[in-house]
Design an enzyme around this catalytic site. Structure first.
Site, PDB file in Angstrom:
ATOM      1  N   LYS A 251       9.391  -1.289   7.971  1.00 26.50           N
ATOM      2  CA  LYS A 251       8.914  -2.673   8.145  1.00 26.50           C
ATOM      3  C   LYS A 251       9.495  -3.220   9.428  1.00 26.50           C
ATOM      4  O   LYS A 251      10.571  -2.806   9.862  1.00 26.50           O
ATOM      5  CB  LYS A 251       9.400  -3.539   6.964  1.00 26.50           C
ATOM      6  CG  LYS A 251       8.579  -4.794   6.769  1.00 26.50           C
ATOM      7  CD  LYS A 251       7.275  -4.450   6.108  1.00 26.50           C
ATOM      8  CE  LYS A 251       6.476  -5.668   5.717  1.00 26.50           C
ATOM      9  NZ  LYS A 251       5.459  -5.304   4.709  1.00 26.50           N
TER      10      LYS A 251
HETATM   11  N1  GLU Z   1       1.875  -5.245   5.306  1.00 26.82           N
HETATM   12  C1  GLU Z   1       1.175  -4.585   4.251  1.00 26.82           C
HETATM   13  C2  GLU Z   1       2.087  -4.331   3.071  1.00 26.82           C
HETATM   14  O1  GLU Z   1       3.092  -4.972   2.915  1.00 26.82           O
HETATM   15  C3  GLU Z   1       0.458  -3.339   4.724  1.00 26.82           C
HETATM   16  C4  GLU Z   1       1.308  -2.268   5.297  1.00 26.82           C
HETATM   17  C5  GLU Z   1       0.538  -1.122   5.923  1.00 26.82           C
HETATM   18  O2  GLU Z   1      -0.654  -1.072   5.789  1.00 26.82           O
HETATM   19  O3  GLU Z   1       1.204  -0.290   6.556  1.00 26.82           O
HETATM   20  O4  GLU Z   1       1.792  -3.535   2.222  1.00 26.82           O
END
Ligand code: GLU
Length: 434
Positions: free
Chosen positions: A124
């Site tokens: 993240k």
């Molecule tokens: N931000 C989204 C989540 O928290 C998608 C993450 C992604 O597709 O890599 O799942």
């Protein structure tokens, strides 16, 4: 360990999961991780490995603002685990981003990808900034400099970002362009959630909300309740909440309340979701929406309803308000909307919680499809994307439900057990490189 870091005069309550730093997302994640690890009887070595992120990069991001002054922002990228494949996870721009939040979100991505069994690890990113006060040019410069700062860890085989809170397709386009310029050729698989014109997948924008709708449909079926006429409250009306509301409405549910950071709107006979979405398209927020009575952001969570769908940020259901939640089902569209202490209260009340790492996994599932399409250079129809997404969500829900019945635990603990056992298995097979 964490206790050793506390000031010596801190009184630690015996039920520390419930009272110690309740709103620290990393502790919230760890409390659930610990419980599942204990039930799985996880080996001490694996336990230690999985409690720690593999790598965290923190960068300063100097940016020339429109005023001519230089501002320096802080950017974080945490790669939690890559044992099952490239790290995968969004980037958020928010003034309240913290290191512990990014670490927790990266861990959640690891468990989420494992729950739906897609071949990714978890990561993240976050930039501490207030995007709502910044111009397009400033946002572009932040994105490009942040990308350059973390470029050594990015790549289709190592770490693949996506949109998250306050980032979107445009931000992903800048990120992909910056990365491609650095390596000297176009690499569209370095990120997902891109505009369709440059390799984005059909259905990706709607995927998280669609996944929430499917998970809710499965939960209602499990509880023996029909979709038609079920009352739904949606907290947060961004990409996830608005699409989930629209799709639940299309399935026959009645959306009785919606909210965003500007406030909440309630209508006993049902909110016109299409009108609310059009309002946000024209005005950026729900402020000024005339499709219901206004209601506070706190009260909306406590409304009598069948389904409560928190779809914004962390810690909206905590020990402070969990006892007043009246929903039969909580479908966690956001990451970490419920604190660990609140879990027990919701359990006692018999609320069926579809945990974040299952409920909102539709987004990363279609991100996986996007990455596969980019790498093969062959693009799927929207129907194929949606069918495959449905299959993964339905199967994952069934697997978690089966485990929850087998071990007599709630859906959250069952999904952590499933995820941790999958990640631990790969660690065991790979061994420790020395
Ligand atoms: N931000 C989204 C989540 O928290 C998608 C993450 C992604 O597709 O890599 O799942």
């Amino acid at each position: 360990m964490a206790d050793l870091l506390l000031p010596t005069n801190t009184i630690v309550h015996p039920d520390k999961d419930r009272f110690l730093h309740e709103e620290n997302p990393f502790e919230a994640m760890m409390a659930r991780f610990d419980r599942a690890a204990e039930l799985l009887d996880l080996e001490p070595g694996l336990y230690k490995v999985l409690r720690n992120p593999e790598k965290t990069v923190i960068v300063s991001i100097p940016v020339m603002m429109d005023s001519g002054e230089v501002e320096v922002f802080t950017g974080i990228r945490c790669i939690y685990n890559t044992s099952r494949g490239p790290a995968k996870g969004g980037i958020r721009f928010d003034k309240n981003v913290t290191l512990d939040e990014v670490k927790a979100l990266a861990a959640w991505m690891t468990w989420k990808c494992a729950v739906v069994n897609i071949p990714f690890g978890g990561s993240k990113g976050g930039v501490i900034c207030d995007p709502l006060t910044m111009s397009i040019g400033e946002l572009e410069r932040v994105t490009r400099r942040y990308t350059a700062g973390i470029i050594a860890t990015l790549g289709p085989d190592s770490d693949v970002p996506a949109p998250d809170v306050n980032t979107n397709e445009r931000v992903m386009a800048w990120l992909m362009d910056t990365y491609s310029m650095h390596v000297g050729h176009t690499v569209n698989a370095v990120t997902t959630g891109k505009p369709i014109a440059m390799g984005g997948s059909l259905g990706r924008r709607e995927a998280t909300g669609r996944g929430c709708m499917i998970a809710t449909r499965e939960a209602l079926a499990h509880l023996g309740l029909p979709m038609k006429g079920r009352t739904v409250v949606v907290q947060g009306f961004g990409n996830v909440g608005s699409i989930a509301a629209e799709l639940l409405h299309a399935e026959g549910c009645k959306v009785i309340a919606v909210s965003d950071r500007t406030g909440g709107w309630y209508s006993k006979k049902g909110i016109d979701v299409t009108k609310a979405i059009a309002h946000v398209r024209d005005h950026q927020t729900l402020e000024g929406f005339d499709g219901g009575e206004t209601i506070s952001n706190e009260k909306i969570l406590e409304l009598e309803c069948d389904v409560l769908l928190p779809a914004a940020l962390e810690n909206v259901i905590t020990t402070k308000n969990a006892a007043r939640i009246k929903a039969k089902i909580v479908c966690e569209g956001a990451n970490g909307p419920t604190s660990a202490g609140a879990d027990a209260i919701l359990d006692e009340k018999g609320v069926f919680v579809i945990p974040d790492i299952l409920a909102n996994a539709g987004g990363v599932t279609v991100s996986y499809f996007e990455w596969v399409q980019n790498r093969s250079g062959y693009y799927w129809s929207e129907q194929m994307v949606n069918e495959r997404l449905t299959e993964i969500m339905v199967n994952s829900f069934a697997e978690v439900l089966k485990l929850s019945k087998l071990h007599k635990v709630n859906m959250r603990t069952a999904s952590y057990m499933l995820a941790i056992s999958r990640v631990a298995m790969v660690h065991k097979l790979r061994g420790i490189y020395a």
